[in-house]
Design a protein around this motif. Structure first.
Motif, PDB file in Angstrom:
ATOM      1  N   GLU A 137       0.829  -1.205   0.000  1.00 13.41           N
ATOM      2  CA  GLU A 137       0.000   0.000   0.000  1.00 13.41           C
ATOM      3  C   GLU A 137       0.864   1.257   0.000  1.00 13.41           C
ATOM      4  O   GLU A 137       0.546   2.250  -0.660  1.00 13.41           O
ATOM      5  CB  GLU A 137      -0.932  -0.003   1.209  1.00 13.41           C
ATOM      6  N   ILE A 138       1.973   1.233   0.744  1.00  8.83           N
ATOM      7  CA  ILE A 138       2.885   2.385   0.777  1.00  8.83           C
ATOM      8  C   ILE A 138       3.500   2.607  -0.602  1.00  8.83           C
ATOM      9  O   ILE A 138       3.626   3.742  -1.068  1.00  8.83           O
ATOM     10  CB  ILE A 138       3.981   2.187   1.847  1.00  8.83           C
ATOM     11  N   ILE A 139       3.866   1.525  -1.282  1.00  8.26           N
ATOM     12  CA  ILE A 139       4.426   1.637  -2.633  1.00  8.26           C
ATOM     13  C   ILE A 139       3.406   2.266  -3.584  1.00  8.26           C
ATOM     14  O   ILE A 139       3.702   3.228  -4.298  1.00  8.26           O
ATOM     15  CB  ILE A 139       4.879   0.263  -3.155  1.00  8.26           C
ATOM     16  N   ASP A 140       2.185   1.726  -3.578  1.00  9.98           N
ATOM     17  CA  ASP A 140       1.152   2.201  -4.501  1.00  9.98           C
ATOM     18  C   ASP A 140       0.751   3.643  -4.225  1.00  9.98           C
ATOM     19  O   ASP A 140       0.580   4.450  -5.157  1.00  9.98           O
ATOM     20  CB  ASP A 140      -0.089   1.302  -4.405  1.00  9.98           C
ATOM     21  N   SER A 141       0.603   3.985  -2.952  1.00  5.36           N
ATOM     22  CA  SER A 141       0.088   5.302  -2.604  1.00  5.36           C
ATOM     23  C   SER A 141       1.189   6.354  -2.518  1.00  5.36           C
ATOM     24  O   SER A 141       1.103   7.404  -3.157  1.00  5.36           O
ATOM     25  CB  SER A 141      -0.660   5.232  -1.267  1.00  5.36           C
ATOM     26  N   SER A 142       2.234   6.070  -1.746  1.00  4.11           N
ATOM     27  CA  SER A 142       3.249   7.086  -1.462  1.00  4.11           C
ATOM     28  C   SER A 142       4.385   7.129  -2.469  1.00  4.11           C
ATOM     29  O   SER A 142       4.768   8.210  -2.933  1.00  4.11           O
ATOM     30  CB  SER A 142       3.824   6.864  -0.060  1.00  4.11           C
ATOM     31  N   LEU A 143       4.940   5.973  -2.802  1.00  2.00           N
ATOM     32  CA  LEU A 143       6.086   5.973  -3.721  1.00  2.00           C
ATOM     33  C   LEU A 143       5.680   6.386  -5.124  1.00  2.00           C
ATOM     34  O   LEU A 143       6.339   7.216  -5.757  1.00  2.00           O
ATOM     35  CB  LEU A 143       6.738   4.596  -3.756  1.00  2.00           C
ATOM     36  N   ILE A 144       4.601   5.821  -5.619  1.00  2.00           N
ATOM     37  CA  ILE A 144       4.201   6.085  -7.004  1.00  2.00           C
ATOM     38  C   ILE A 144       3.431   7.402  -7.133  1.00  2.00           C
ATOM     39  O   ILE A 144       3.663   8.187  -8.065  1.00  2.00           O
ATOM     40  CB  ILE A 144       3.352   4.914  -7.553  1.00  2.00           C
ATOM     41  N   ASN A 145       2.546   7.693  -6.152  1.00  2.00           N
ATOM     42  CA  ASN A 145       1.665   8.859  -6.293  1.00  2.00           C
ATOM     43  C   ASN A 145       1.908   9.981  -5.289  1.00  2.00           C
ATOM     44  O   ASN A 145       1.304  11.052  -5.401  1.00  2.00           O
ATOM     45  CB  ASN A 145       0.201   8.396  -6.179  1.00  2.00           C
ATOM     46  N   GLY A 146       2.782   9.749  -4.300  1.00  4.19           N
ATOM     47  CA  GLY A 146       3.082  10.800  -3.325  1.00  4.19           C
ATOM     48  C   GLY A 146       1.934  11.100  -2.376  1.00  4.19           C
ATOM     49  O   GLY A 146       1.879  12.179  -1.776  1.00  4.19           O
ATOM     50  N   ILE A 147       1.026  10.149  -2.190  1.00  2.73           N
ATOM     51  CA  ILE A 147      -0.143  10.347  -1.325  1.00  2.73           C
ATOM     52  C   ILE A 147       0.068   9.589  -0.014  1.00  2.73           C
ATOM     53  O   ILE A 147       0.335   8.383  -0.026  1.00  2.73           O
ATOM     54  CB  ILE A 147      -1.429   9.851  -2.005  1.00  2.73           C
ATOM     55  N   PRO A 148      -0.068  10.248   1.134  1.00  2.00           N
ATOM     56  CA  PRO A 148       0.132   9.569   2.422  1.00  2.00           C
ATOM     57  C   PRO A 148      -0.924   8.487   2.679  1.00  2.00           C
ATOM     58  O   PRO A 148      -2.077   8.626   2.268  1.00  2.00           O
ATOM     59  CB  PRO A 148       0.000  10.697   3.454  1.00  2.00           C
ATOM     60  N   VAL A 149      -0.506   7.431   3.356  1.00  2.00           N
ATOM     61  CA  VAL A 149      -1.436   6.410   3.842  1.00  2.00           C
ATOM     62  C   VAL A 149      -1.847   6.858   5.242  1.00  2.00           C
ATOM     63  O   VAL A 149      -1.104   6.683   6.211  1.00  2.00           O
ATOM     64  CB  VAL A 149      -0.775   5.020   3.894  1.00  2.00           C
ATOM     65  N   GLU A 150      -3.025   7.451   5.360  1.00  2.00           N
ATOM     66  CA  GLU A 150      -3.410   8.167   6.590  1.00  2.00           C
ATOM     67  C   GLU A 150      -3.427   7.271   7.824  1.00  2.00           C
ATOM     68  O   GLU A 150      -3.052   7.697   8.915  1.00  2.00           O
ATOM     69  CB  GLU A 150      -4.776   8.828   6.404  1.00  2.00           C
ATOM     70  N   ARG A 151      -3.843   6.016   7.672  1.00  2.00           N
ATOM     71  CA  ARG A 151      -3.969   5.159   8.849  1.00  2.00           C
ATOM     72  C   ARG A 151      -2.624   4.840   9.501  1.00  2.00           C
ATOM     73  O   ARG A 151      -2.581   4.405  10.656  1.00  2.00           O
ATOM     74  CB  ARG A 151      -4.683   3.855   8.479  1.00  2.00           C
ATOM     75  N   LEU A 152      -1.513   5.060   8.772  1.00  2.00           N
ATOM     76  CA  LEU A 152      -0.183   4.775   9.317  1.00  2.00           C
ATOM     77  C   LEU A 152       0.512   6.017   9.868  1.00  2.00           C
ATOM     78  O   LEU A 152       1.637   5.935  10.349  1.00  2.00           O
ATOM     79  CB  LEU A 152       0.706   4.140   8.233  1.00  2.00           C
ATOM     80  N   LEU A 153      -0.174   7.162   9.793  1.00  2.00           N
ATOM     81  CA  LEU A 153       0.396   8.399  10.313  1.00  2.00           C
ATOM     82  C   LEU A 153       0.181   8.482  11.824  1.00  2.00           C
ATOM     83  O   LEU A 153      -0.725   7.867  12.381  1.00  2.00           O
ATOM     84  CB  LEU A 153      -0.250   9.609   9.638  1.00  2.00           C
ATOM     85  N   TYR A 154       1.001   9.297  12.481  1.00  2.36           N
ATOM     86  CA  TYR A 154       0.851   9.529  13.913  1.00  2.36           C
ATOM     87  C   TYR A 154      -0.316  10.486  14.155  1.00  2.36           C
ATOM     88  O   TYR A 154      -0.521  11.432  13.393  1.00  2.36           O
ATOM     89  CB  TYR A 154       2.141  10.111  14.489  1.00  2.36           C
ATOM     90  N   LYS A 155      -1.074  10.243  15.220  1.00  2.00           N
ATOM     91  CA  LYS A 155      -2.193  11.126  15.576  1.00  2.00           C
ATOM     92  C   LYS A 155      -1.770  12.003  16.756  1.00  2.00           C
ATOM     93  O   LYS A 155      -1.269  11.502  17.758  1.00  2.00           O
ATOM     94  CB  LYS A 155      -3.425  10.305  15.953  1.00  2.00           C
ATOM     95  N   ASP A 156      -1.950  13.329  16.622  1.00  2.00           N
ATOM     96  CA  ASP A 156      -1.585  14.223  17.716  1.00  2.00           C
ATOM     97  C   ASP A 156      -2.639  14.160  18.826  1.00  2.00           C
ATOM     98  O   ASP A 156      -3.579  13.356  18.777  1.00  2.00           O
ATOM     99  CB  ASP A 156      -1.386  15.659  17.205  1.00  2.00           C
ATOM    100  N   ASP A 157      -2.498  15.019  19.837  1.00  2.00           N
ATOM    101  CA  ASP A 157      -3.391  14.966  21.004  1.00  2.00           C
ATOM    102  C   ASP A 157      -4.851  15.214  20.641  1.00  2.00           C
ATOM    103  O   ASP A 157      -5.759  14.788  21.358  1.00  2.00           O
ATOM    104  CB  ASP A 157      -2.939  15.997  22.050  1.00  2.00           C
TER     105      ASP A 157
END
Length: 231
Positions: free
Chosen positions: A76-96
Motif C-alpha cells: 500500500e505504501i508503494i502504490d500510494s506514497s512511492l508512485i503517487n506521493g499520497i500519504p497512507v493516513e492510517r499509518l500516520l501519527y495522531k496528535d493529542d
C-alpha cells in the motif's frame, strides 16, 4: 522525481521486524519495476528515537513518516506514497487532538527536539560513507588538515563544546592538556561505554552515524599530536 524509502533499523525497530520490511520494499520495487514510474531506492537507517512506535518508515523528499509499519503495509505504501506521493493516513501519527501528522517535525514527540550529535541519524545509511559525505561529512577533518594544532583547539574553544558525561568539562581544555604533554607517543581514545544503564546515547551515535565518531577521533588526534586512536 526521485523518492527514497528510509526504514529505521535501530535495535527497537529491528526487534519488530524492520529488516523484513526493508527487504520487502526492495523485493517488490524490483519485481513490479516501480522505477519505470518513479525512481526510488531503499535505505536502512539508524534509530529514530521513537522505538515504541516502530517500525518507522519515512518517504523522502515528501517528508512522510509512518509508524508501526507491518509487512502487509508495504504494498500500500508503494502504490500510494512511492508512485503517487499520497500519504497512507492510517499509518500516520495522531496528535493529542486526534489529527494525523505527516511530517516528523510536526509530531509532538519530535517538535521540541533540536538534534546536534544525532542530526544525521534516521536520514543516512550508517554503512555508506558516501551518504555521510553527502551531508557534509569529513568537511571538518578536511578543514582541520589545513590548520595548526593551536588553531584547531581554539576553534573547539570558540564552539563551546563540552563533554556529555555530566560534568560538562570543556573539550578544548582536555585537548590542550594532552597536546602539551611531552611524550614520544600519544593516543586518542573514544569511550563508547554506556555508563547510564538503559540510556543508549552512545549506541545510537555509533550505530546510526559512525563516521561522525571516526571524523571526531581524527580531528582530536590532529589536535593533540596522536598517530593512533582506539574506539
Amino acid at each position: 522525481m526521485q523518492r527514497s524509502v528510509l526504514v529505521c533499523c535501530g535495535t527497537g525497530c529491528l526487534a519488530n521486524g524492520s529488516k523484513a520490511i526493508a527487504d520487502e520494499f526492495e523485493k517488490l520495487i524490483k519485481e513490479q519495476n516501480v522505477n519505470a514510474k518513479v525512481e526510488c531506492f531503499v535505505k536502512r537507517t539508524g534509530c529514530n528515537g521513537f522505538c515504541e512506535n516502530g517500525p518507522l518508515v519515512k518517504i523522502m523528499p515528501d517528508d512522510i513518516i509512518y509508524y508501526k509499519v507491518k509487512l502487509s503495509d508495504v504494498q500500500e505504501i508503494i502504490d500510494s506514497s512511492l508512485i503517487n506521493g499520497i500519504p497512507v493516513e492510517r499509518l500516520l501519527y495522531k496528535d493529542d487532538s486526534g489529527m494525523p501528522v505527516t511530517k516528523q517535525e510536526e509530531n509532538p514527540f519530535y517538535a521540541q527536539q533540536q538534534k546536534v550529535a544525532l542530526r544525521n541519524i534516521g536520514f543516512i545509511d550508517p554503512l555508506n560513507v558516501d551518504d555521510y559525505i553527502s551531508t557534509g561529512g569529513y568537511e571538518g577533518l578536511k578543514k582541520a588538515l589545513t590548520m595548526t594544532q593551536d588553531e584547531i583547539i581554539e576553534e573547539v574553544k570558540k564552539s563551546g563544546l563540552r563533554g556529555r558525561g555530566g560534568a560538562g568539562f570543556p573539550t578544548w581544555r582536555k585537548w590542550q592538556t594532552a597536546r602539551e604533554q611531552d611524550c614520544e607517543i600519544k593516543y586518542v581514545g573514544c569511550n563508547g561505554d554506556e555508563g547510564d544503564p538503559g540510556a543508549f546515547m552512545d549506541r545510537s551515535v555509533l550505530e546510526g552515524d559512525p563516521h561522525s565518531v571516526l571524523e571526531g577521533l581524527a580531528i582530536a588526534a590532529l589536535a593533540i599530536g596522536a598517530e593512533e586512536g582506539f574506539l
